[in-house]
Design a protein around this motif. Structure first.
Motif, PDB file in Angstrom:
ATOM      1  N   MET A 181     -18.760 -61.819 -39.933  1.00 30.70           N
ATOM      2  CA  MET A 181     -19.669 -60.676 -39.958  1.00 30.70           C
ATOM      3  C   MET A 181     -19.128 -59.535 -39.097  1.00 30.70           C
ATOM      4  N   TYR A 183     -15.986 -58.852 -38.577  1.00 32.58           N
ATOM      5  CA  TYR A 183     -14.929 -58.185 -39.339  1.00 32.58           C
ATOM      6  C   TYR A 183     -15.510 -57.275 -40.400  1.00 32.58           C
ATOM      7  N   ARG A 184     -16.551 -57.758 -41.055  1.00 29.32           N
ATOM      8  CA  ARG A 184     -17.191 -56.911 -42.067  1.00 29.32           C
ATOM      9  C   ARG A 184     -17.705 -55.628 -41.425  1.00 29.32           C
ATOM     10  N   ALA A 195     -14.016 -50.532 -47.319  1.00 28.23           N
ATOM     11  CA  ALA A 195     -14.743 -51.797 -47.157  1.00 28.23           C
ATOM     12  C   ALA A 195     -15.373 -52.218 -48.468  1.00 28.23           C
ATOM     13  N   ILE A 200     -16.814 -55.916 -49.690  1.00 26.56           N
ATOM     14  CA  ILE A 200     -17.840 -56.088 -48.672  1.00 26.56           C
ATOM     15  C   ILE A 200     -19.118 -55.381 -49.116  1.00 26.56           C
ATOM     16  N   THR A 202     -21.691 -53.500 -48.161  1.00 25.39           N
ATOM     17  CA  THR A 202     -21.930 -52.755 -46.921  1.00 25.39           C
ATOM     18  C   THR A 202     -23.412 -52.692 -46.562  1.00 25.39           C
ATOM     19  N   VAL A 205     -24.637 -56.155 -45.143  1.00 22.37           N
ATOM     20  CA  VAL A 205     -24.145 -56.496 -43.810  1.00 22.37           C
ATOM     21  C   VAL A 205     -24.866 -55.667 -42.747  1.00 22.37           C
TER      22      VAL A 205
ATOM     23  N   HIS B  76     -19.413 -53.963 -54.642  1.00 18.05           N
ATOM     24  CA  HIS B  76     -18.723 -54.956 -53.821  1.00 18.05           C
ATOM     25  C   HIS B  76     -18.393 -56.233 -54.591  1.00 18.05           C
ATOM     26  N   LEU B 104      -7.964 -58.640 -44.620  1.00 16.16           N
ATOM     27  CA  LEU B 104      -9.251 -58.181 -45.143  1.00 16.16           C
ATOM     28  C   LEU B 104      -9.175 -57.939 -46.654  1.00 16.16           C
ATOM     29  N   PHE B 107     -10.409 -60.680 -48.583  1.00 15.39           N
ATOM     30  CA  PHE B 107     -11.704 -61.035 -48.009  1.00 15.39           C
ATOM     31  C   PHE B 107     -12.542 -61.903 -48.946  1.00 15.39           C
ATOM     32  N   THR B 108     -12.578 -61.518 -50.226  1.00 15.49           N
ATOM     33  CA  THR B 108     -13.405 -62.293 -51.152  1.00 15.49           C
ATOM     34  C   THR B 108     -12.731 -63.615 -51.521  1.00 15.49           C
TER      35      THR B 108
END
Lengths: 323, 239
Positions: A181, A183-184, A195, A200, A202, A205, B76, B104, B107-108
């Protein structure tokens, strides 16, 4: 590993410190509130530091926590511990509801929207007399002293509860920061559009961060009023006294770092008390004026917070570079 | 024998608020293709990529990727399908190291066991990133930042790589390096959809191209053909 040893030493010292103070004295009270403000600033730091959303409305959650536990105690005789958990739930829900429309806002706009939210809560608490007792304020009723009742003869147990609260909020902050979390949140803070393209969510988060932050802040509201014993809407929903002060503590100490809120609180809260003690008899407002001037000087000297002082000191000793 | 395209865009209209930027765009990318979209500034090239990544608020028409209707996905969720988007303008995470930036990108797919191998692939493609591995991305040169952005996208092991103006604002030598890297990425088996203002370079590396004018596709064909097309030569190559 070294960090954890340092952390353990600090906690042990913190636990010994109150024993050196007069148990019925003034300074143990200042210490207790300092610890609570450090914990509150740490809770704020999750949304303000990690998610980079400068909330100026955290008094809303603080007040929700203060009133939830007190009303449950007054009307249903429930222990403030249970009230604290219930307040945490309400605080989290309130954070969720306010975060949905405000999270897309950034910078000043987010700050203003949250500031307004805190003020709205203050007005509601003042007007809703049947629930809160209104502007006349509320006293925590006496219950037989016991841990389960969250009632003590001395201040000392409150001080240890405040230490525990600070340790727990700091650990939660660290855990979030070091985990996925964190890092996100960092990715969103540094580059929101990048991001999003790496997958992610956004909004989600930021909502999570807001809910955790709001829930913790509400629980600390309970701890605070258990020490303060008497409070009114203008105190617990105060923009200057809670919302801005909490943000200030974190920013002055070092925003987005675990140690920052602790440094900030141990500077600001005792300083403010000292200024009041020294200058309040000489001229009205003088203490606040001097306090303000000191804050300005500090922010000019260390724009990134006290934490940078420690980093440069450490760099000097280890020969590394300051980050 | 007809093969279903990897990406299929039918009758796409897209825009922001009151302004419609794309009008009835048809576009296809087949597996293993290197396709470019060329056109003037403000023609809507980036909007096509942003529509695929679900970053454009107002979209109508059909967007299909490998059997998935993209309109059912949020922004996302697109990367999890195997679409990696390199947005315009060196979008790195400036206060993170090169390595953190790359990680990153996956990431997924962060539970994938081959992350070190993926990173190695990026480093063989851009050896300079290996040297800069522990450096903060924000301190790199423009070209190196673009390498980080492309490398980060590759960490996803995408089926389709969307590149938005990757050479914009870079030194000519770096632009060439970059395009060599794209050819290599394509050779390694990734399909690419490239948006580029530098028309001659785009047609040089891509196998097929679309010409976009004021939100409409006006021409399409193999790169070599477009390169010889008098209209393209006059409008974009200045010949």
């Amino acid at each position: 590993m070294k960090r954890w040893i340092a952390f353990a030493i600090v906690v042990v010292v913190a636990c010994l410190l109150p024993l050196a103070l007069d148990p019925r004295g003034y300074w143990i009270r200042v210490l207790t509130f300092t610890l609570l403000f450090a914990a509150m600033a740490q809770a704020w730091n999750i949304i303000g530091g990690l998610a980079n959303q400068t909330s100026l409305g955290h008094a809303a959650f603080f007040g929700i926590g203060a009133y939830t536990s007190t009303i449950l105690l007054l009307k249903f005789g429930l222990s403030p511990w249970i009230g604290m958990v219930a307040g945490g739930v309400f605080g989290g829900v309130a954070a969720f509801i306010i975060a949905i429309p405000t999270m897309r806002l950034q910078g000043h706009y987010f700050a203003l929207a949250t500031l307004a939210f805190g003020e709205v809560m203050r007005v509601i608490a003042n007007v809703w007399v049947s629930l809160t007792g209104g502007p006349g304020g509320t006293s925590i009723p006496f219950s037989p002293p016991s841990f389960a009742n969250y009632s003590f003869k001395l201040l000392l147990p409150h001080t240890y509860i405040a230490i525990a609260a600070l340790v727990i909020t700091t650990l939660i902050f660290e855990w979030i920061q070091r985990g996925a979390m964190g890092y996100r949140l960092r990715a969103i803070k540094e580059n929101p559009s990048a991001a999003e393209v790496i997958g992610i969510d956004t909004t989600r988060v930021k909502l999570q961060a807001a809910v955790i932050s709001g829930a913790l802040m509400a629980m600390l509201g309970t701890l605070y009023v258990q020490v303060a014993v008497f409070f009114d809407p203008d105190t617990v929903f105060s923009a200057a006294g809670i919302s801005i002060r909490v943000a200030l503590v974190a920013i002055l100490g070092g925003i987005g770092t675990a140690i920052g809120p602790i440094l900030g609180a141990f500077f600001i809260i005792p300083l403010e008390e000292l200024m009041n003690e020294w200058f309040s008899s000489s001229a009205a407002g003088l203490s606040q004026l001097i306090f303000g001037l000191i804050l300005i000087v500090v922010i000019l000297w260390r724009p990134h917070g006290f934490v940078t002082v420690f980093r440069s000191l450490r760099a000097k000793f280890t020969g590394g570079t300051a980050r | 024998m007809s093969v279903a395209p990897l990406l299929s865009i039918e009758n796409l209209n897209a825009g922001y608020n009151e302004v419609e930027v794309l009008h009835g765009v048809h576009l296809r990318v087949f597996e293993g293709e290197f396709v470019c979209i060329i056109g003037a500034n403000t023609a809507g090239k980036s909007t096509i990529l942003r529509a695929i990544s679900r970053q454009v608020p107002r979209v109508s028409g059909s967007l299909q990727f490998a059997g998935t209707d993209l309109s059912t996905r949020a922004a996302h969720q697109v990367s999890a399908l195997g679409i990696a988007h390199v947005p315009e303008g060196r979008q790195v995470f400036p206060d993170m190291t090169v390595e953190e930036n790359l990680l990153l990108g996956a990431f997924t797919a962060r539970t994938a066991s081959d992350l070190p191998a993926r990173m190695q692939d990026v480093f063989t493609l851009f050896p300079r990133l290996l040297e800069r591995r522990q450096q903060l991305a924000g301190t790199l040169s423009g070209g190196e930042q673009q390498m980080v952005a492309v490398g980060r996208a590759l960490m996803l092991k995408p089926k389709l790589l969307l590149l938005d103006e990757p050479s914009h604002g870079l030194a000519p030598k770096v632009v060439e390096e970059m395009h060599d890297a794209f050819v290599e990425i394509h050779r390694r088996g990734t399909s690419i959809l490239l948006v580029e203002q530098n028309v001659s370079l785009a047609l040089d590396v891509a196998t097929r191209g679309y010409v976009l004018e004021s939100g409409r596709i006006t021409l399409e064909g193999p790169s070599a053909e477009l390169n010889q097309n008098p209209a393209v030569r006059a409008a974009y190559l200045g010949i």
